[in-house]
Design an enzyme around this catalytic site. Structure first.
Site, PDB file in Angstrom:
ATOM      1  N   TYR A 292       4.630  18.506  10.647  1.00 48.14           N
ATOM      2  CA  TYR A 292       5.574  17.428  10.999  1.00 48.14           C
ATOM      3  C   TYR A 292       7.019  17.921  11.003  1.00 48.14           C
ATOM      4  O   TYR A 292       7.935  17.082  10.955  1.00 48.14           O
ATOM      5  CB  TYR A 292       5.491  16.288   9.979  1.00 48.14           C
ATOM      6  CG  TYR A 292       4.099  15.853   9.598  1.00 48.14           C
ATOM      7  CD1 TYR A 292       3.268  15.200  10.509  1.00 48.14           C
ATOM      8  CD2 TYR A 292       3.618  16.063   8.313  1.00 48.14           C
ATOM      9  CE1 TYR A 292       1.994  14.790  10.134  1.00 48.14           C
ATOM     10  CE2 TYR A 292       2.347  15.648   7.941  1.00 48.14           C
ATOM     11  CZ  TYR A 292       1.539  15.017   8.857  1.00 48.14           C
ATOM     12  OH  TYR A 292       0.285  14.611   8.488  1.00 48.14           O
TER      13      TYR A 292
ATOM     14  N   GLU B 152       0.840  -1.220   0.000  1.00 49.15           N
ATOM     15  CA  GLU B 152       0.000   0.000   0.000  1.00 49.15           C
ATOM     16  C   GLU B 152       0.866   1.257   0.000  1.00 49.15           C
ATOM     17  O   GLU B 152       0.783   2.082   0.904  1.00 49.15           O
ATOM     18  CB  GLU B 152      -0.888   0.028   1.248  1.00 49.15           C
ATOM     19  CG  GLU B 152      -1.878  -1.088   1.359  1.00 49.15           C
ATOM     20  CD  GLU B 152      -2.628  -1.061   2.692  1.00 49.15           C
ATOM     21  OE1 GLU B 152      -2.255  -0.290   3.605  1.00 49.15           O
ATOM     22  OE2 GLU B 152      -3.589  -1.824   2.821  1.00 49.15           O
TER      23      GLU B 152
ATOM     24  N   CYS C 285      -1.024  34.350   8.828  1.00 44.82           N
ATOM     25  CA  CYS C 285      -0.749  35.086  10.068  1.00 44.82           C
ATOM     26  C   CYS C 285      -0.409  34.176  11.234  1.00 44.82           C
ATOM     27  O   CYS C 285      -1.098  34.208  12.258  1.00 44.82           O
ATOM     28  CB  CYS C 285      -1.946  35.942  10.405  1.00 44.82           C
ATOM     29  SG  CYS C 285      -2.445  36.903   8.992  1.00 44.82           S
TER      30      CYS C 285
ATOM     31  N   TYR D 202       0.824  13.852   0.103  1.00 40.39           N
ATOM     32  CA  TYR D 202       0.396  14.583   1.305  1.00 40.39           C
ATOM     33  C   TYR D 202       0.607  16.095   1.146  1.00 40.39           C
ATOM     34  O   TYR D 202       0.911  16.783   2.108  1.00 40.39           O
ATOM     35  CB  TYR D 202       1.123  14.041   2.552  1.00 40.39           C
ATOM     36  CG  TYR D 202       0.986  12.537   2.687  1.00 40.39           C
ATOM     37  CD1 TYR D 202      -0.242  11.966   2.960  1.00 40.39           C
ATOM     38  CD2 TYR D 202       2.081  11.686   2.507  1.00 40.39           C
ATOM     39  CE1 TYR D 202      -0.384  10.581   3.054  1.00 40.39           C
ATOM     40  CE2 TYR D 202       1.949  10.302   2.595  1.00 40.39           C
ATOM     41  CZ  TYR D 202       0.713   9.761   2.870  1.00 40.39           C
ATOM     42  OH  TYR D 202       0.573   8.401   2.957  1.00 40.39           O
TER      43      TYR D 202
ATOM     44  N   GLY E 262       2.104   4.946  -0.667  1.00 42.93           N
ATOM     45  CA  GLY E 262       1.569   6.252  -1.040  1.00 42.93           C
ATOM     46  C   GLY E 262       2.723   7.155  -1.419  1.00 42.93           C
ATOM     47  O   GLY E 262       2.994   7.434  -2.586  1.00 42.93           O
ATOM     48  N   ARG E 263       3.469   7.549  -0.386  1.00 46.61           N
ATOM     49  CA  ARG E 263       4.584   8.479  -0.551  1.00 46.61           C
ATOM     50  C   ARG E 263       5.593   7.984  -1.593  1.00 46.61           C
ATOM     51  O   ARG E 263       6.078   8.754  -2.414  1.00 46.61           O
ATOM     52  CB  ARG E 263       5.277   8.614   0.806  1.00 46.61           C
ATOM     53  CG  ARG E 263       6.254   9.757   0.912  1.00 46.61           C
ATOM     54  CD  ARG E 263       7.019   9.686   2.221  1.00 46.61           C
ATOM     55  NE  ARG E 263       6.202   9.543   3.391  1.00 46.61           N
ATOM     56  CZ  ARG E 263       5.683  10.556   4.095  1.00 46.61           C
ATOM     57  NH1 ARG E 263       5.901  11.787   3.719  1.00 46.61           N
ATOM     58  NH2 ARG E 263       4.953  10.327   5.165  1.00 46.61           N
TER      59      ARG E 263
HETATM   60  N1  LLP Z   1      -1.619   2.112   4.396  1.00 49.96           N
HETATM   61  C1  LLP Z   1      -2.138   2.588   5.551  1.00 49.96           C
HETATM   62  C2  LLP Z   1      -3.042   1.760   6.314  1.00 49.96           C
HETATM   63  C3  LLP Z   1      -1.775   3.878   5.997  1.00 49.96           C
HETATM   64  O1  LLP Z   1      -2.255   4.330   7.146  1.00 49.96           O
HETATM   65  C4  LLP Z   1      -0.886   4.661   5.220  1.00 49.96           C
HETATM   66  C5  LLP Z   1      -0.480   6.012   5.650  1.00 49.96           C
HETATM   67  C6  LLP Z   1      -0.400   4.120   4.007  1.00 49.96           C
HETATM   68  C7  LLP Z   1      -0.786   2.836   3.642  1.00 49.96           C
HETATM   69  C8  LLP Z   1       0.535   4.869   3.107  1.00 49.96           C
HETATM   70  O2  LLP Z   1       1.748   5.135   3.727  1.00 49.96           O
HETATM   71  P1  LLP Z   1       2.981   5.694   2.885  1.00 49.96           P
HETATM   72  O3  LLP Z   1       3.394   4.641   1.921  1.00 49.96           O
HETATM   73  O4  LLP Z   1       2.527   6.919   2.185  1.00 49.96           O
HETATM   74  O5  LLP Z   1       4.012   5.980   3.898  1.00 49.96           O
HETATM   75  N2  LLP Z   1       0.327  12.985   6.161  1.00 49.96           N
HETATM   76  C9  LLP Z   1       1.544  12.357   6.590  1.00 49.96           C
HETATM   77  C10 LLP Z   1       1.581  10.869   6.271  1.00 49.96           C
HETATM   78  C11 LLP Z   1       0.473  10.069   6.929  1.00 49.96           C
HETATM   79  C12 LLP Z   1       0.512   8.603   6.584  1.00 49.96           C
HETATM   80  C13 LLP Z   1      -0.581   7.855   7.241  1.00 49.96           C
HETATM   81  N3  LLP Z   1      -0.812   6.526   6.765  1.00 49.96           N
HETATM   82  C14 LLP Z   1       2.734  13.091   5.980  1.00 49.96           C
HETATM   83  O6  LLP Z   1       2.548  14.093   5.284  1.00 49.96           O
HETATM   84  O7  LLP Z   1       3.873  12.710   6.205  1.00 49.96           O
END
Ligand code: LLP
Length: 428
Positions: A323, A279, A353, A382, A281-282
């Site tokens: 963060y 899964e 502001c 994000y 994302g980043r």
């Molecule tokens: N799967 C689940 C169940 C998750 O909770 C998350 C992210 C992902 C996959 C994807 O994770 P990644 O591969 O993107 O690390 N807004 C924050 C990041 C929050 C991530 C929360 N869960 C930021 O800007 O760093």
């Protein structure tokens, strides 16, 4: 690697000049590179395919929360990606972008009954159950719907990791998942229900993880739980390994490569005969996007401090404020050598502001002046998804580039549109 590079002294997204793009669409604006998204997905898909023996016909489900723009999702869907979703809205986006329901995972710590019913109704691939209370609610929802959804139990491995305490999810005190012993009892309870079909276990221990050790420990736990459950006569055919692999925000090579990461998962799952799901994302989206912004002015203090005041703000990119995240800031068209071209130290701030609206302190940049353009790199994940209209700043637009083509994939709303969304209370 990404496809943002300087050509003839001007930073480009693939073949599109960011200076020309800024003139046409205005700033601030997010710009995404199709080639970069495609490359990242391809690297992961290739690595996963090379370990088919251990990982089975693995699913790469893009974490929609990282970037939910329909064109981004459609780009990945066409490459074969599934979607990891955490709300009905995200499921709707994934479906609209062309992700088949059979490739959509529904996760999240607080799914409402209505959202569960929606997910069951459209027939998502799998619902990741995060608590005993949620299992009870899902069983009731599924019974009413006359369906038997496939589910995984999300395990809290008591192993937290990640780039910041706010994005660590697998620690003991974190709200996510079910501790291992309890999870196995819950799995057995699910198996005894005629209304849900437990197929596997899931975990996600955090985000922006740059060391494979905690991930490996979590996956080992999933493996041993799988063996224990099978020993109890229960079937386990899928393991959802979550996302979490970090990216090099400051440039250079990643500390943990995609190949090393996938090889590690294959080593841990070898011989288990499960189908894996990832899964990310980043990993797929972060370096596929930049936030392009124009310098409003340079404010110089008597003590020598220089504030570069740009037209992007924390409402457009909240990661530094939320963060303490690092995003590299790059000038789009540094002036030609000669003259006063020595690097200058700036604090880079937005117009909002509060002092939290500071993107970076003490950064060396070429000398900049009003009207110059900069980008914040690593902003494809994000970034736009976390934007807001704080200070009544129009929601930041998004542009997708593909070679020499560009498309506005979320336009900037007009002030009239923004104000029209709020009907006055009828007594006013
Ligand atoms: N799967 C689940 C169940 C998750 O909770 C998350 C992210 C992902 C996959 C994807 O994770 P990644 O591969 O993107 O690390 N807004 C924050 C990041 C929050 C991530 C929360 N869960 C930021 O800007 O760093």
């Amino acid at each position: 690697m990404h496809h943002f590079a300087s050509k003839d002294g001007v930073l480009h997204a693939e073949d599109v000049s960011l200076a020309a793009l800024a003139d046409e669409v205005g700033t601030p604006v997010y710009v995404y590179s199709t080639a970069t998204l495609t490359r990242h997905y391809g690297l992961l898909a290739e690595a996963v395919a090379a370990h088919r023996n251990a990982l089975g016909d693995a699913l790469i489900a893009f974490a929609v929360k990282a970037n939910s723009n329909l064109s981004v999702l459609a780009t990945l869907a066409r490459l074969g990606a599934g979607a990891d979703t955490v709300s009905e809205g995200e499921i709707r986006r994934a479906l609209k972008a062309g992700v088949p329901a059979g490739k959509i995972i529904f996760s999240g710590v607080g799914k409402t009954d209505a959202e569960l019913a929606y997910a069951v109704g459209v027939g998502v691939r799998q619902i990741n159950v995060e608590s005993p209370a949620e299992l009870d609610r899902l069983i009731a929802v599924a019974e009413r719907a006359g369906a038997v959804p496939d589910i995984a139990i999300r395990v809290n491995p008591k192993i937290g990791a990640g780039g910041h305490a706010k994005i660590t999810t697998g620690g003991e005190g974190d709200k996510f998942g079910v501790p291992a012993d309890e999870a196995m009892d819950l799995y057995a309870r699910a198996a005894a229900s005629p209304y849900v079909n437990p197929v596997g276990l899931a975990c996600h221990i955090g985000s922006q993880i740059t060391d494979l050790t905690p991930l490996e420990a979590a996956f080992q736990l999933l493996r041993s739980m799988t063996e224990t459950l099978r020993g109890r006569g229960l079937e386990v055919t899928r393991l959802d390994l979550g996302g979490g692999l970090g990216v090099p925000y400051a440039g250079g090579a990643p500390t943990a490569s995609i190949e090393d990461y996938v090889a590690m998962t294959a080593r841990v799952l070898d011989g288990l005969g499960v189908e894996a799901a990832f899964e990310p994302g980043r990993l797929l989206a972060a370096n596929a996007g930049v936030l392009l912004s124009r310098v409003i002015q340079v404010t110089e203090r008597e003590d020598g401090r220089r504030f570069l005041v740009v037209d992007a703000a924390m409402n457009d990119l909240i990661r530094p404020a939320m963060y303490d995240a690092f995003h590299e800031v790059v000038a789009v068209s540094p002036r030609a050598a000669g003259g006063d071209n020595n690097p200058t130290v700036y604090d880079i701030v937005g117009p909002i502001c509060e002092t939290g609206d500071t993107f970076a302190r003490d950064r060396d940049l070429p000398p900049l002046q009003t009207g110059d353009l900069v980008v914040f790199t690593g902003a494809g994940a994000y970034g736009a998804v976390m934007s807001s209209e704080y200070n009544t700043r129009p929601l930041v637009p998004e542009v997708m580039v593909d070679g020499a083509r560009m498309a506005v994939i979320r336009p900037r709303p007009t002030y009239e549109e923004m104000l029209a969304r709020e009907p006055l209370a009828d007594w006013l």
